[in-house]
Motif scaffolding. Structure first.
Motif, short mmCIF file in Angstrom:
data_model
loop_
_atom_site.label_atom_id
_atom_site.label_comp_id
_atom_site.label_asym_id
_atom_site.label_seq_id
_atom_site.Cartn_x
_atom_site.Cartn_y
_atom_site.Cartn_z
N LEU A 14 0.83 -1.21 0.00
CA LEU A 14 0.00 0.00 0.00
C LEU A 14 0.86 1.26 0.00
N LEU A 15 1.92 1.22 0.80
CA LEU A 15 2.81 2.38 0.86
C LEU A 15 3.47 2.64 -0.49
N SER A 16 3.90 1.59 -1.17
CA SER A 16 4.54 1.76 -2.47
C SER A 16 3.56 2.31 -3.51
N VAL A 17 2.29 1.86 -3.44
CA VAL A 17 1.27 2.37 -4.36
C VAL A 17 1.05 3.86 -4.13
N THR A 20 3.96 5.90 -5.39
CA THR A 20 3.95 5.96 -6.85
C THR A 20 2.94 6.98 -7.35
N ILE A 21 1.75 6.99 -6.73
CA ILE A 21 0.73 7.96 -7.14
C ILE A 21 1.20 9.39 -6.89
N VAL A 22 1.83 9.60 -5.73
CA VAL A 22 2.32 10.95 -5.40
C VAL A 22 3.38 11.39 -6.40
N CYS A 73 -5.09 8.56 -4.21
CA CYS A 73 -4.50 7.97 -3.00
C CYS A 73 -5.58 7.48 -2.04
N LEU A 74 -6.64 8.25 -1.91
CA LEU A 74 -7.71 7.87 -0.99
C LEU A 74 -8.42 6.60 -1.43
N THR A 75 -8.53 6.39 -2.76
CA THR A 75 -9.21 5.18 -3.24
C THR A 75 -8.43 3.91 -2.92
N ARG A 76 -7.13 4.04 -2.68
CA ARG A 76 -6.30 2.87 -2.36
C ARG A 76 -6.37 2.51 -0.88
#
Length: 300
Positions: A14-17, A20-22, A73-76
């Motif tokens: 989750l942190l890596s996702v 990546t989005i940021v 980010c919130l959707t993840r």
């Protein structure tokens, strides 16, 4: 279908996702702003695009891009999935903004849109707000308008305030300015000579421009008209109207003209009266009053 994040340990997936989005959000914003800046620098865009609207649009685009990134980010995050989808789809976004933002902030943003749309002033214009603040418009953000005054100070005025105030714009449709040069001469002075000197000295200034119409030129109207505007208690007021191509040059023209007029009037003996006051006392009262009031004694 396998994801690139499947090889990442589950504890860090989750942190890596999110990271990546940021990163993608920052890169997209950087790329879009870079493209806009390149277009702004081109001669074609400079000639056809309003710089004020362009700067405002860049900030608005950045807000939208970062908003999409935050929504992604919130959707993840399972606990915030509903909020994230609402932010991305736009459903309920007004409610979200209304709950998080104050009325004053929203008012400044709306006022910023109105300023950019109706264009009462633009970046680079010299304006005076309510007679109190004078400066050159340096930037118009989503929240505030920034002025740079003559001392290089920055005057920051909320958009909601400046949109409801009286604004004097020296560059709205025409940069040229008419400066009023006013001098008082004594009643014993040669009035015609004083008026002629005012015209000659101002006309000789290199920053003066000719604003006469073709009809006025045919009628030999003076470039700098001089009129008697008042018969005061101690002087006759002469007023001249002089044009310059910009407020800055007009200020220099006015200041130089006062110096030149004072020098020429002194040379020919034309008096510029100044207030004089004579105080008379009855015998003995002056000494007593001075002794009673030290402040008055110092004044005398």
């Amino acid at each position: 279908m396998k994801s690139v994040f499947d090889s990442v340990p589950s504890d860090f997936r989750l942190l890596s996702v999110l990271v990546t989005i940021v990163v993608i959000t920052f890169m997209v914003n950087w790329a879009v702003i870079a493209i806009i800046n390149r277009l702004e620098a081109s001669k074609l865009a400079t000639a056809s695009v309003d710089k004020t609207a362009l700067n405002f649009a860049k900030r608005l685009i950045s807000v939208v891009i970062y908003g999409v990134g935050v929504g992604a980010c919130l959707t993840r995050i399972p606990e915030l999935d509903i909020v994230g989808h609402s932010l991305l789809t736009g459903a309920g976004i007004l409610t979200l903004v209304g709950g998080l933002a104050s009325q004053q902030v929203l008012g400044n943003i709306v006022s910023g849109f109105m300023i950019v749309f109706f264009r009462p002033f633009r970046i680079g214009d010299r304006i005076t707000v309510s007679g109190n603040y004078t400066g050159t418009v340096e930037d118009i953000t989503l929240r505030e308008t920034i002025l740079r005054d003559a001392e290089n100070n920055r005057i920051i005025i909320p958009n909601s305030q400046i949109s409801s105030e009286v604004v004097v714009n020296a560059n709205h449709t025409d940069n040229k300015i008419c400066k009023i040069i006013e001098v008082g001469v004594g009643y014993s002075s040669d009035l015609e000579q004083a008026m002629t000197i005012m015209q000659d000295e101002i006309v000789k200034h290199p920053l003066l421009i000719d604003q006469r119409t073709e009809e006025q030129i045919r009628d030999n109207a003076p470039i700098v008209p001089v009129r008697v505007t008042a018969l005061g208690d101690s002087s006759i007021t002469l007023r001249a109207w002089a044009w310059a191509d910009s407020p800055a040059n007009g200020f220099v023209l006015q200041c130089d003209s006062y110096v030149n007029l004072k020098r020429r009037f002194d040379e020919v003996g034309i008096e510029i009266p100044f207030p004089q006051r004579t105080i008379s006392f009855a015998d003995g009262s002056r000494v007593n009053s001075l002794a009673e009031d030290p402040k008055e004694r110092n004044a005398h």
